[in-house]
Design a protein around this motif. Structure first.
Motif, short mmCIF file in Angstrom:
data_model
loop_
_atom_site.label_atom_id
_atom_site.label_comp_id
_atom_site.label_asym_id
_atom_site.label_seq_id
_atom_site.Cartn_x
_atom_site.Cartn_y
_atom_site.Cartn_z
N ASP A 12 33.76 39.32 27.85
CA ASP A 12 33.85 39.81 29.22
C ASP A 12 34.94 40.87 29.34
O ASP A 12 36.06 40.68 28.85
CB ASP A 12 34.25 38.67 30.17
CG ASP A 12 33.18 37.59 30.31
OD1 ASP A 12 32.02 37.86 30.00
OD2 ASP A 12 33.53 36.48 30.77
N GLY A 27 31.89 33.66 28.99
CA GLY A 27 30.53 33.09 28.97
C GLY A 27 30.52 31.76 29.68
O GLY A 27 31.49 30.98 29.60
N TRP A 81 29.50 41.07 29.36
CA TRP A 81 29.50 41.20 30.83
C TRP A 81 30.75 41.93 31.28
O TRP A 81 31.83 41.71 30.74
CB TRP A 81 29.44 39.81 31.47
CG TRP A 81 29.45 39.84 32.97
CD1 TRP A 81 28.41 40.13 33.79
CD2 TRP A 81 30.57 39.56 33.82
NE1 TRP A 81 28.81 40.05 35.11
CE2 TRP A 81 30.13 39.70 35.14
CE3 TRP A 81 31.90 39.20 33.58
CZ2 TRP A 81 30.96 39.50 36.24
CZ3 TRP A 81 32.75 39.00 34.67
CH2 TRP A 81 32.27 39.14 35.98
N ASN A 123 24.48 28.98 33.38
CA ASN A 123 23.79 30.18 33.83
C ASN A 123 23.28 31.03 32.67
O ASN A 123 24.06 31.57 31.90
CB ASN A 123 24.79 30.98 34.67
CG ASN A 123 24.25 32.30 35.10
OD1 ASN A 123 23.04 32.47 35.21
ND2 ASN A 123 25.13 33.26 35.33
N MET A 147 22.27 32.18 39.02
CA MET A 147 22.93 33.24 39.80
C MET A 147 21.90 34.16 40.44
O MET A 147 20.70 34.09 40.15
CB MET A 147 23.88 34.03 38.89
CG MET A 147 23.15 34.89 37.87
SD MET A 147 24.25 35.75 36.73
CE MET A 147 25.14 36.81 37.87
N PRO A 243 39.10 35.11 38.94
CA PRO A 243 38.20 33.98 39.23
C PRO A 243 37.04 33.85 38.24
O PRO A 243 36.25 32.90 38.36
CB PRO A 243 37.65 34.31 40.62
CG PRO A 243 38.28 35.59 41.04
CD PRO A 243 38.89 36.23 39.85
P1 AMP Z 1 31.30 32.55 36.96
O1 AMP Z 1 32.50 33.36 37.35
O2 AMP Z 1 31.55 31.07 36.99
O3 AMP Z 1 30.08 32.95 37.73
O4 AMP Z 1 30.96 32.87 35.45
C1 AMP Z 1 31.27 34.07 34.82
C2 AMP Z 1 30.81 34.01 33.38
O5 AMP Z 1 29.40 34.06 33.35
C3 AMP Z 1 31.34 35.15 32.57
O6 AMP Z 1 32.13 34.65 31.51
C4 AMP Z 1 30.11 35.90 32.06
O7 AMP Z 1 30.15 36.12 30.68
C5 AMP Z 1 28.96 34.97 32.39
N1 AMP Z 1 27.83 35.70 32.95
C6 AMP Z 1 27.86 36.73 33.83
N2 AMP Z 1 26.60 37.16 34.12
C7 AMP Z 1 25.77 36.37 33.40
C8 AMP Z 1 24.33 36.30 33.25
N3 AMP Z 1 23.51 37.15 33.88
N4 AMP Z 1 23.82 35.34 32.45
C9 AMP Z 1 24.65 34.49 31.82
N5 AMP Z 1 25.98 34.51 31.89
C10 AMP Z 1 26.55 35.42 32.68
#
Ligand code: AMP
Length: 324
Positions: A12, A27, A81, A123, A147, A243
């Motif tokens: 990220d 992730g 991401w 997710n 999401m 966050p």
């Molecule tokens: P959150 O802030 O709990 O929504 O999670 C963020 C994490 O989700 C980050 O570490 C990203 O790598 C991961 N993430 C962001 N977009 C996606 C997606 N489309 N599919 C899977 N993981 C994602």
């Protein structure tokens, strides 16, 4: 009871008003596992590319998380991401999502991952969530996160995935978007009603989720079942740095706490305590960038903050004759 989690294992790049970090370990599955491991054994399932550092795998492994189902794809690129937050840390802009090795990923779980009675579908593309769900037909408790991207682009598949789980954990805005209902309670009730009506393909005799958790960022989270409603504020922090991953860390606390209680039914009491642990775990996550804070968190710190959260949220009832 051991927990299997499938979801993104990522790098990220994140910018918040407090700084910027490039290609940090992240992730959904990683954030989840780093929190859930405080409660039970965790097995993480997902692919990584050639660019995935051995030191990052080591960080996960050294915290007791089973990485034998992390698939190394030769020549592949790890999920990437990039996101940016403004002063309102409750909303963010996604600037890039590169699926990399998740494109074409076909999850094949090892015997031990399939034996887990607790499954978290973090997710990721809902087709993948369904493929993994199908490999654990006997799981006792299955929870799912998703999401807006998947609600927009893979709604039908997501609805089928939801029909195969016991618990849905979503941001409140995503819950409203999914159900097309204007407020949190009616959206959650709608999802519970779909389940009771058998919306989607029933899985192993199940009809769909009986527990809905709505995450509300800095405002906390709510738990809705057919019988009850429970809500907790977020733990009040003066300094929030990043966050990212708070939702997955929250899910790790919630599902981990449930997994650590194999006996008995999923009572309202148990679910409320799981919500409190989830809230505490998530509060640590946002104190620093990426996985940094939770990676060095201790059990003592969790216990101490649980006590503080209890203090903050309790009040006593002193009946007062009210004026008509
Ligand atoms: P959150 O802030 O709990 O929504 O999670 C963020 C994490 O989700 C980050 O570490 C990203 O790598 C991961 N993430 C962001 N977009 C996606 C997606 N489309 N599919 C899977 N993981 C994602």
């Amino acid at each position: 009871m051991p927990i299997t989690v499938v979801g993104s294992i990522a790098y990220d790049t994140v910018k918040t008003p407090f700084g910027e970090r490039e290609r940090m370990l992240g992730g959904a599955a990683v954030h989840f596992a780093l929190a859930a491991r405080f409660f039970d054994h965790v097995r993480i399932v997902g692919p990584v590319g050639e660019d995935f550092a051995a030191s990052d795998l080591d960080l996960i492994r050294k915290r007791g998380i089973d990485v034998s189902d992390v698939e190394h794809v030769p020549g592949g690129r790890t999920f990437f991401w990039r996101g940016e937050y403004g002063w309102d840390l409750n909303s963010r802009d996604t600037l890039a999502t590169e699926l990399g090795v998740f494109e074409g990923f076909q999850p094949k779980l090892s015997g031990s991952s399939r034996d887990s009675e607790i499954l978290f579908l973090a997710n990721i593309q809902p087709d993948l969530q369904r493929e993994v769900r199908a490999q654990l037909p006997g799981a006792r408790f299955v929870a799912l996160d998703s999401m807006n991207l998947w609600i927009d682009t893979a709604r039908d598949s997501l609805l089928q995935a939801i029909a195969s789980v016991d618990c849905v954990i979503l941001n409140d805005a995503e819950l409203r978007q999914l159900t097309r209902k204007p407020n949190l309670v009616s959206a959650a009730r709608e999802l519970l009603a779909w389940a009771q009506a058998g919306g989607g393909a029933p899985h192993a005799g199940r009809r769909g989720p009986s527990v809905i958790v709505a995450k509300q960022g800095e405002y906390g989270a709510a738990l809705i079942t057919a019988e009850s409603f429970f809500s907790l504020p977020a733990y009040p922090l003066e300094t929030v740095i990043d966050p990212t991953g708070a939702g997955d860390t929250f899910a790790g606390g919630l599902v981990g706490y449930i997994a650590a209680h194999p006996q008995g039914e999923l009572s309202d009491e148990l679910l409320r305590r799981a919500m409190a642990h989830a809230t505490v775990l998530a509060s640590f996550n946002v104190e620093e960038f990426g996985t940094q804070r939770v990676a060095r968190l201790t059990a003592e710190e969790i216990v101490a903050r649980m006590g503080e959260l209890r203090e903050i949220t309790q009040f006593s009832d002193a009946p007062l004759p009210l004026r008509a």
